[in-house]
Write an enzyme that holds these catalytic residues in place. Structure first.
Site, short mmCIF file in Angstrom:
data_model
loop_
_atom_site.label_atom_id
_atom_site.label_comp_id
_atom_site.label_asym_id
_atom_site.label_seq_id
_atom_site.Cartn_x
_atom_site.Cartn_y
_atom_site.Cartn_z
N VAL A 1 0.98 -1.54 0.27
CA VAL A 1 -0.03 0.21 0.52
C VAL A 1 1.09 1.32 0.04
CG1 VAL A 1 -2.23 1.30 1.67
CG2 VAL A 1 -1.30 -1.02 1.92
N CYS A 2 0.17 1.98 -1.25
CA CYS A 2 1.76 3.33 -1.20
C CYS A 2 1.48 4.44 0.49
CB CYS A 2 0.97 4.16 -2.36
SG CYS A 2 1.95 6.23 -1.64
N VAL A 3 2.77 4.53 1.00
CA VAL A 3 2.46 5.13 2.27
C VAL A 3 1.58 6.65 2.07
CG1 VAL A 3 4.83 6.44 1.60
CG2 VAL A 3 3.38 6.20 4.50
#
Lengths: 99, 119, 123
Positions: free
Chosen positions: B77-79
């Protein structure tokens, strides 16, 4: 190359954009709401028919069936299942999703 | 063959996450590998463990978690996108991890094919 | 990790700015991508050309104006920016309206470039 279109041709210009860029011999896979482009009687039918002369056009059958449109699939468009989708991605060098 | 997958939309509103999942399942069944599934934009919402769909509907989040457990698929998941949308380690579903956009670029470089699912 | 491997990666932008977040978050990917020393190009098609329309003023909608970031791309050695000719024409725009130097290409020419890529990322 594989082009993936997931929008209805009557809602967005996605299919037009794809067809304008796709080079002769390329594959186009219609998925999700994109499948409506591959049905008889749709206003986009002529466009798709013209495209069939120079492109391989596929439709994701599960999406077509989900929408009750399997009986009106346009001639010349090849139905594939998810395994067929995977094969298309694997056998083409690259793919572009026209979101 | 090794596939990298990019999911740009959240669960339920768009079919993107369903399509991506079905693609992954079919690829694995055919003997391919899924190198990574990267969740970006609203796609990060696929990773919340607070989801509670009705009993007669598919559980999109759990389905991804199970795919990760059964096939060791890396769910990233992209931070930056996650923090914007309130996805943090404290509400992250099993099998997902939060990391940087570099993971998407790395996946593009390492995978044999990259497939994007979105709106 | 991926030493020495250089792939041709194209970022395809087809959405207008501000109405949705795709343009901004796509740009964030491109900035990160710069650190990976790949052969990067950006293409702007359809409403994506509006991302580069000069003169964004976003104070009134209280959203960050990210247009200056496009001007910084050159500092990251990202200078292959292609804009679709037909998209400009359909929107009453010309190359002069773009906030950065671009190369204008027809949809078919862009299609040819797409064919040559290893990876296409679209947002």
């Amino acid at each position: 190359m594989l082009h993936i279109v997931n929008k209805s041709p009557l809602e967005r210009n996605t299919l037009d954009s794809c067809l304008a860029a796709a080079q002769p011999g390329a594959a186009v896979l219609l998925i999700e709401d994109g499948v409506y482009a591959a049905t008889r009687g749709n206003a986009a039918e002529g466009k798709l028919r013209a495209a069939l002369a120079r492109l391989e056009i596929y439709v994701l059958a599960p999406d077509l069936e989900a929408r009750g449109m399997a009986q009106v699939l346009s001639d010349g468009v090849k139905p594939v299942d998810y395994a067929g989708f995977v094969d298309l991605v694997a056998k083409n060098r690259n793919c572009q999703s026209w979101l | 063959m090794n596939f990298g997958i990019l999911v740009n939309e959240g669960p339920y509103t768009h079919e993107a996450s369903d399509s991506a999942y079905q693609f992954c399942k079919a690829a694995l069944a055919a003997g391919h590998q899924i190198q990574r599934v990267f969740f970006y934009h609203d796609g990060v919402n696929n990773a919340t463990r607070l989801t509670e769909p009705p009993q007669d509907d598919r559980n999109i989040v759990n389905r991804w978690s199970k795919l990760a457990a059964d096939h060791k698929v890396d769910l990233v998941v992209c931070v930056a996108a996650a923090l914007r949308r309130g996805i943090k380690d404290e509400n992250l579903a099993v099998g997902f991890r939060i990391s940087g956009l570099g993971q998407l670029i790395e996946s593009s470089i390492q995978a044999d094919r990259m497939v994007t699912f979105g709106d | 990790m991926s030493e020495g491997q250089v792939k041709k990666i194209m970022y395809v932008n087809r959405k207008a700015p501000y109405g949705t977040i795709y343009a901004l978050e796509s740009l964030e990917v491109v900035l990160i991508a710069a650190a990976f020393d790949q052969d990067v190009s950006l293409v702007f098609m359809d409403d994506g050309v509006y991302q580069l329309k000069k003169g964004h003023q976003t104070k009134g909608i209280e959203v960050k104006n990210f247009q200056p970031t496009y001007r910084a791309l050159d500092d990251y050695d990202i200078n292959k920016l292609y804009v679709e000719k037909e998209a400009l024409e359909a929107r009453g725009l010309s190359e002069d309206d773009m906030c950065v130097p671009v190369e204008v290409k027809t949809a078919a020419e862009i299609g040819k470039l797409m064919d040559e890529q290893d990876v296409l990322l679209s947002f």
